[in-house]
Scaffold this motif. Structure first.
Motif, PDB file in Angstrom:
ATOM      1  N   UNK A   1      -7.397   2.312   9.032  1.00 36.36           N
ATOM      2  CA  UNK A   1      -8.515   3.157   8.639  1.00 36.36           C
ATOM      3  C   UNK A   1      -8.695   4.394   9.486  1.00 36.36           C
ATOM      4  N   UNK A   2      -7.618   4.861  10.109  1.00 35.28           N
ATOM      5  CA  UNK A   2      -7.757   6.012  10.994  1.00 35.28           C
ATOM      6  C   UNK A   2      -6.625   7.002  10.761  1.00 35.28           C
ATOM      7  N   UNK A   3      -6.704   8.142  11.438  1.00 36.36           N
ATOM      8  CA  UNK A   3      -5.703   9.192  11.313  1.00 36.36           C
ATOM      9  C   UNK A   3      -5.072   9.460  12.667  1.00 36.36           C
ATOM     10  N   UNK A   4      -3.752   9.513  12.677  1.00 35.91           N
ATOM     11  CA  UNK A   4      -3.021   9.885  13.880  1.00 35.91           C
ATOM     12  C   UNK A   4      -2.629  11.351  13.740  1.00 35.91           C
ATOM     13  N   UNK A   5      -3.320  12.193  14.476  1.00 40.61           N
ATOM     14  CA  UNK A   5      -3.081  13.633  14.395  1.00 40.61           C
ATOM     15  C   UNK A   5      -1.900  14.016  15.274  1.00 40.61           C
ATOM     16  N   UNK A   6      -0.919  14.663  14.669  1.00 40.55           N
ATOM     17  CA  UNK A   6       0.247  15.164  15.399  1.00 40.55           C
ATOM     18  C   UNK A   6       0.215  16.674  15.224  1.00 40.55           C
TER      19      UNK A   6
ATOM     20  N   UNK B   1      10.252  17.928  12.368  1.00 41.58           N
ATOM     21  CA  UNK B   1      10.144  16.621  11.724  1.00 41.58           C
ATOM     22  C   UNK B   1      10.345  15.496  12.735  1.00 41.58           C
ATOM     23  N   UNK B   2      11.139  15.759  13.766  1.00 41.13           N
ATOM     24  CA  UNK B   2      11.339  14.737  14.797  1.00 41.13           C
ATOM     25  C   UNK B   2      10.041  14.388  15.516  1.00 41.13           C
ATOM     26  N   UNK B   3       9.103  15.343  15.581  1.00 38.58           N
ATOM     27  CA  UNK B   3       7.812  15.080  16.223  1.00 38.58           C
ATOM     28  C   UNK B   3       7.015  14.012  15.491  1.00 38.58           C
ATOM     29  N   UNK B   4       7.327  13.772  14.232  1.00 37.29           N
ATOM     30  CA  UNK B   4       6.570  12.818  13.421  1.00 37.29           C
ATOM     31  C   UNK B   4       7.222  11.442  13.345  1.00 37.29           C
TER      32      UNK B   4
END
Length: 254
Positions: free
Chosen positions: A242-247, A222-225
């Motif tokens: 309007x975009x996605x931040x992929x983790x 969860x810390x990664x987010x």
């Protein structure tokens, strides 16, 4: 020479709402926002969990309050959010999954997953956005989506469908709300170790397959987010919508 100034990552004086905030990703998002100065309202059905979480945040010097709320109850959502001062940030996190092969999915599976992951997310966002518009100071809406909103996954037809839907919603909402200064983005985590996902990883072949697909070679925490939430919530992301931040540790890179 005058150098550019890095926008502050602080959220002092701003109000944030996090759904599904009692545990896992939601709790981490709430903690992150509180740690950079936001007043955080933690919403979930579990009064004990969110009460304890709010107390823990306040014990560390943050500002937090619990809000007992079933986000699948649209009327209750509208009443509860309408009774609150306008929020500046929404982390639309509440969600669920029931992994089954396509041929085994029941109507109850379908209705439960879509009802929470898609329908509830839609109307929570609408209620918050209406109050943001009324307040006239803009805001940031962050949908917690998934890498599965960008690819397919075995035994996840309904889940993938809902998360692909959230990605489409993110883009369309961003267009509609941009004139009001409201930014809308999503975060797409890979598999994160939480109470919800822990039972899945007890299946050794499944765990090994997941680790093979995550290019960085480990499950997410969860810390990664937390940094992604803080970034999208604040002024450092002022032109991001309007975009996605992929983790996702590189899962979707191939």
């Amino acid at each position: 020479m005058i150098l550019p100034c890095l926008p502050s990552m602080r959220l002092d004086g701003r109000r944030a709402l996090v759904t599904g905030a009692g545990r896992g990703i939601g709790l981490a998002a709430a903690a992150a926002l509180a740690q950079v100065g936001a007043h955080v309202t933690l919403a979930a059905r579990t009064a004990d969990e969110i009460g304890a979480a709010a107390q823990a945040i306040e014990a560390e010097g943050g500002q937090a309050a619990p809000l007992v709320l079933d986000v699948t109850d649209t009327a209750a959502v509208r009443t509860a959010i309408g009774a609150q001062p306008a929020f500046d940030v929404l982390v639309n996190n509440a969600g669920t999954n029931r992994p089954r092969t396509f041929l085994e999915v029941t109507e109850d599976d379908y209705d439960t997953i879509t009802g929470l992951n898609q329908r509830a997310a839609y109307f929570v966002a609408q209620a918050v956005a209406r109050r943001m518009v009324d307040a006239g100071r803009g805001g940031s809406i962050i949908h917690v989506s998934s890498q599965m909103g960008h690819v397919g996954g075995q035994n996840r037809t309904v889940y993938c469908m809902t998360k692909h839907g959230i990605e489409g919603l993110t883009k369309a909402m961003a267009i509609d709300l941009a004139p009001h200064g409201i930014r809308v983005n999503s975060i797409g985590p890979t598999f994160i170790e939480t109470p919800l996902t822990k039972p899945f990883f007890e299946n050794v072949p499944f765990r090994e397959d997941v680790l093979r697909r995550i290019k960085l070679g480990r499950l997410g925490t969860v810390e990664d987010l937390m940094g992604a939430v803080v970034f999208l919530a604040g002024d450092a992301a002022a032109l991001v919508t309007g975009t996605s931040l992929l983790v996702d540790g590189g899962w979707t890179a191939e």
